[in-house]
Scaffold this motif. Sequence first.
Motif, PDB file in Angstrom:
ATOM      1  N   ALA A  49       0.810  -1.418  -0.086  1.00  0.00           N
ATOM      2  CA  ALA A  49       0.187  -0.068   0.074  1.00  0.00           C
ATOM      3  C   ALA A  49       0.823   1.397   0.202  1.00  0.00           C
ATOM      4  CB  ALA A  49      -0.926  -0.239   1.064  1.00  0.00           C
ATOM      5  N   GLU A  50       1.962   1.119   0.703  1.00  0.00           N
ATOM      6  CA  GLU A  50       2.879   2.400   0.698  1.00  0.00           C
ATOM      7  C   GLU A  50       3.566   2.433  -0.402  1.00  0.00           C
ATOM      8  OE1 GLU A  50       5.293   2.206   4.419  1.00  0.00           O
ATOM      9  OE2 GLU A  50       3.623   1.982   5.584  1.00  0.00           O
ATOM     10  N   HIS A  51       4.300   1.419  -1.090  1.00  0.00           N
ATOM     11  CA  HIS A  51       5.282   1.511  -2.149  1.00  0.00           C
ATOM     12  C   HIS A  51       4.630   1.335  -3.597  1.00  0.00           C
ATOM     13  CE1 HIS A  51       7.522   0.954   1.427  1.00  0.00           C
ATOM     14  NE2 HIS A  51       8.553   1.511   0.650  1.00  0.00           N
ATOM     15  N   PHE A  52       3.363   0.640  -3.752  1.00  0.00           N
ATOM     16  CA  PHE A  52       2.678   0.370  -4.806  1.00  0.00           C
ATOM     17  C   PHE A  52       1.209   0.792  -4.836  1.00  0.00           C
ATOM     18  CE2 PHE A  52       6.047  -3.229  -3.791  1.00  0.00           C
ATOM     19  CZ  PHE A  52       6.782  -2.931  -4.781  1.00  0.00           C
ATOM     20  N   PRO A  53       1.004   2.026  -4.694  1.00  0.00           N
ATOM     21  CA  PRO A  53      -0.539   2.519  -4.261  1.00  0.00           C
ATOM     22  C   PRO A  53      -1.083   2.111  -5.857  1.00  0.00           C
ATOM     23  CG  PRO A  53       0.892   4.331  -4.612  1.00  0.00           C
ATOM     24  CD  PRO A  53       1.907   3.259  -4.355  1.00  0.00           C
ATOM     25  N   VAL A  54      -2.426   1.937  -5.638  1.00  0.00           N
ATOM     26  CA  VAL A  54      -3.339   1.738  -6.804  1.00  0.00           C
ATOM     27  C   VAL A  54      -4.129   2.877  -6.871  1.00  0.00           C
ATOM     28  CG1 VAL A  54      -4.977   0.315  -7.712  1.00  0.00           C
ATOM     29  CG2 VAL A  54      -3.025  -1.031  -6.750  1.00  0.00           C
ATOM     30  N   ASP A  55      -4.177   3.413  -8.013  1.00  0.00           N
ATOM     31  CA  ASP A  55      -5.196   4.815  -8.150  1.00  0.00           C
ATOM     32  C   ASP A  55      -6.434   4.310  -8.407  1.00  0.00           C
ATOM     33  OD1 ASP A  55      -2.907   6.488  -7.925  1.00  0.00           O
ATOM     34  OD2 ASP A  55      -2.535   6.670 -10.084  1.00  0.00           O
ATOM     35  N   LEU A  56      -7.312   5.087  -8.193  1.00  0.00           N
ATOM     36  CA  LEU A  56      -8.767   4.642  -8.232  1.00  0.00           C
ATOM     37  C   LEU A  56      -9.057   4.803 -10.132  1.00  0.00           C
ATOM     38  CD1 LEU A  56     -10.659   6.508  -5.693  1.00  0.00           C
ATOM     39  CD2 LEU A  56     -10.316   4.238  -5.701  1.00  0.00           C
ATOM     40  N   PRO A  57      -9.979   3.973 -10.411  1.00  0.00           N
ATOM     41  CA  PRO A  57     -10.150   4.300 -11.989  1.00  0.00           C
ATOM     42  C   PRO A  57     -10.848   5.570 -12.219  1.00  0.00           C
ATOM     43  CG  PRO A  57     -11.608   2.663 -11.059  1.00  0.00           C
ATOM     44  CD  PRO A  57     -10.665   3.043  -9.925  1.00  0.00           C
ATOM     45  N   ASP A  58     -10.732   6.017 -13.313  1.00  0.00           N
ATOM     46  CA  ASP A  58     -11.615   7.135 -13.797  1.00  0.00           C
ATOM     47  C   ASP A  58     -13.061   7.048 -13.652  1.00  0.00           C
ATOM     48  OD1 ASP A  58     -11.532   9.686 -15.676  1.00  0.00           O
ATOM     49  OD2 ASP A  58     -12.850   8.089 -16.502  1.00  0.00           O
ATOM     50  N   PRO A  59     -13.812   7.968 -13.347  1.00  0.00           N
ATOM     51  CA  PRO A  59     -15.404   7.794 -13.027  1.00  0.00           C
ATOM     52  C   PRO A  59     -16.025   7.247 -14.419  1.00  0.00           C
ATOM     53  CG  PRO A  59     -14.514  10.007 -11.964  1.00  0.00           C
ATOM     54  CD  PRO A  59     -13.436   9.335 -12.766  1.00  0.00           C
ATOM     55  N   VAL A  60     -15.583   7.746 -15.421  1.00  0.00           N
ATOM     56  CA  VAL A  60     -16.359   7.548 -16.802  1.00  0.00           C
ATOM     57  C   VAL A  60     -15.994   6.088 -17.261  1.00  0.00           C
ATOM     58  CG1 VAL A  60     -16.479   8.050 -19.225  1.00  0.00           C
ATOM     59  CG2 VAL A  60     -16.642  10.139 -17.533  1.00  0.00           C
ATOM     60  N   GLU A  61     -14.600   5.856 -17.097  1.00  0.00           N
ATOM     61  CA  GLU A  61     -14.252   4.451 -17.352  1.00  0.00           C
ATOM     62  C   GLU A  61     -14.878   3.544 -16.547  1.00  0.00           C
ATOM     63  OE1 GLU A  61     -12.595   3.550 -19.966  1.00  0.00           O
ATOM     64  OE2 GLU A  61     -12.629   5.599 -20.508  1.00  0.00           O
ATOM     65  N   ALA A  62     -15.223   3.713 -15.269  1.00  0.00           N
ATOM     66  CA  ALA A  62     -15.893   2.854 -14.330  1.00  0.00           C
ATOM     67  C   ALA A  62     -17.219   2.640 -14.805  1.00  0.00           C
ATOM     68  CB  ALA A  62     -15.898   3.240 -12.846  1.00  0.00           C
ATOM     69  N   ILE A  63     -18.007   3.810 -15.128  1.00  0.00           N
ATOM     70  CA  ILE A  63     -19.432   3.644 -15.593  1.00  0.00           C
ATOM     71  C   ILE A  63     -19.296   2.766 -16.748  1.00  0.00           C
ATOM     72  CG2 ILE A  63     -21.278   4.941 -16.666  1.00  0.00           C
ATOM     73  CD1 ILE A  63     -20.357   7.187 -14.896  1.00  0.00           C
ATOM     74  N   LYS A  64     -18.316   3.193 -17.888  1.00  0.00           N
ATOM     75  CA  LYS A  64     -18.402   2.286 -19.165  1.00  0.00           C
ATOM     76  C   LYS A  64     -18.146   0.605 -18.637  1.00  0.00           C
ATOM     77  CE  LYS A  64     -17.019   5.770 -22.149  1.00  0.00           C
ATOM     78  NZ  LYS A  64     -15.898   6.562 -23.088  1.00  0.00           N
ATOM     79  N   PHE A  65     -17.145   0.495 -17.843  1.00  0.00           N
ATOM     80  CA  PHE A  65     -16.965  -0.785 -17.505  1.00  0.00           C
ATOM     81  C   PHE A  65     -18.208  -1.564 -16.785  1.00  0.00           C
ATOM     82  CE2 PHE A  65     -15.459  -3.861 -14.191  1.00  0.00           C
ATOM     83  CZ  PHE A  65     -14.768  -5.003 -14.965  1.00  0.00           C
ATOM     84  N   ARG A  66     -18.940  -0.822 -16.010  1.00  0.00           N
ATOM     85  CA  ARG A  66     -20.093  -1.452 -15.355  1.00  0.00           C
ATOM     86  C   ARG A  66     -21.257  -1.621 -16.692  1.00  0.00           C
ATOM     87  NH1 ARG A  66     -21.416  -2.518 -10.175  1.00  0.00           N
ATOM     88  NH2 ARG A  66     -19.068  -2.668 -10.401  1.00  0.00           N
ATOM     89  N   MET A  67     -21.324  -0.969 -17.382  1.00  0.00           N
ATOM     90  CA  MET A  67     -22.055  -0.935 -18.719  1.00  0.00           C
ATOM     91  C   MET A  67     -21.936  -2.017 -19.428  1.00  0.00           C
ATOM     92  SD  MET A  67     -22.470   3.120 -20.200  1.00  0.00           S
ATOM     93  CE  MET A  67     -23.640   2.517 -21.357  1.00  0.00           C
ATOM     94  N   GLU A  68     -20.596  -2.272 -19.642  1.00  0.00           N
ATOM     95  CA  GLU A  68     -20.345  -3.505 -20.426  1.00  0.00           C
ATOM     96  C   GLU A  68     -20.561  -4.692 -19.511  1.00  0.00           C
ATOM     97  OE1 GLU A  68     -16.166  -5.353 -21.901  1.00  0.00           O
ATOM     98  OE2 GLU A  68     -16.256  -3.169 -21.935  1.00  0.00           O
ATOM     99  N   GLN A  69     -20.199  -4.776 -18.449  1.00  0.00           N
ATOM    100  CA  GLN A  69     -20.271  -6.111 -17.346  1.00  0.00           C
ATOM    101  C   GLN A  69     -21.787  -6.528 -17.354  1.00  0.00           C
ATOM    102  OE1 GLN A  69     -19.026  -4.661 -13.603  1.00  0.00           O
ATOM    103  NE2 GLN A  69     -17.579  -6.432 -13.644  1.00  0.00           N
TER     104      GLN A  69
END
Length: 118
Positions: A49-69
């Motif tokens: 968590a300290e050395h390899f933080p994961v950024d949150l996805p872009d909001p629009v990409e998250a919406i598109k991903f959920r639409m696809e799912q």
Amino acid sequence: MEIRPIHNERDYKEALQIVSGLVDADPAPGTPDGDHLEILATLIERYEAEHFPVDLPDPVEAIKFRMEQAGLSASDMQPYIGNLNRVYEVLNRKRGLSLSMIRRLNRELKIPAEVLIG
């Protein structure tokens, strides 16, 4: 069983190697090996968590991903975003998400609010 903090890449790799062996052995929870695995996993998680933080996805990409799912079309998004023109504006990044849109997308499509706010 010696347990110490993970301070650097060498410590991290060593901990991963030990955890790999413990996972293969599949120790029961509450046993010395099971406790060792749990503690090392916690230390590794903290280091990552300290050395390899994961950024949150872009909001629009998250919406598109959920639409696809869910197999949703732009028309299906109208109850969450508004009329079809507004849906396309959001999906094409010409309009931001309002608080009411964020709430509906979070509640109905289970997209995390922290992702939508981003």
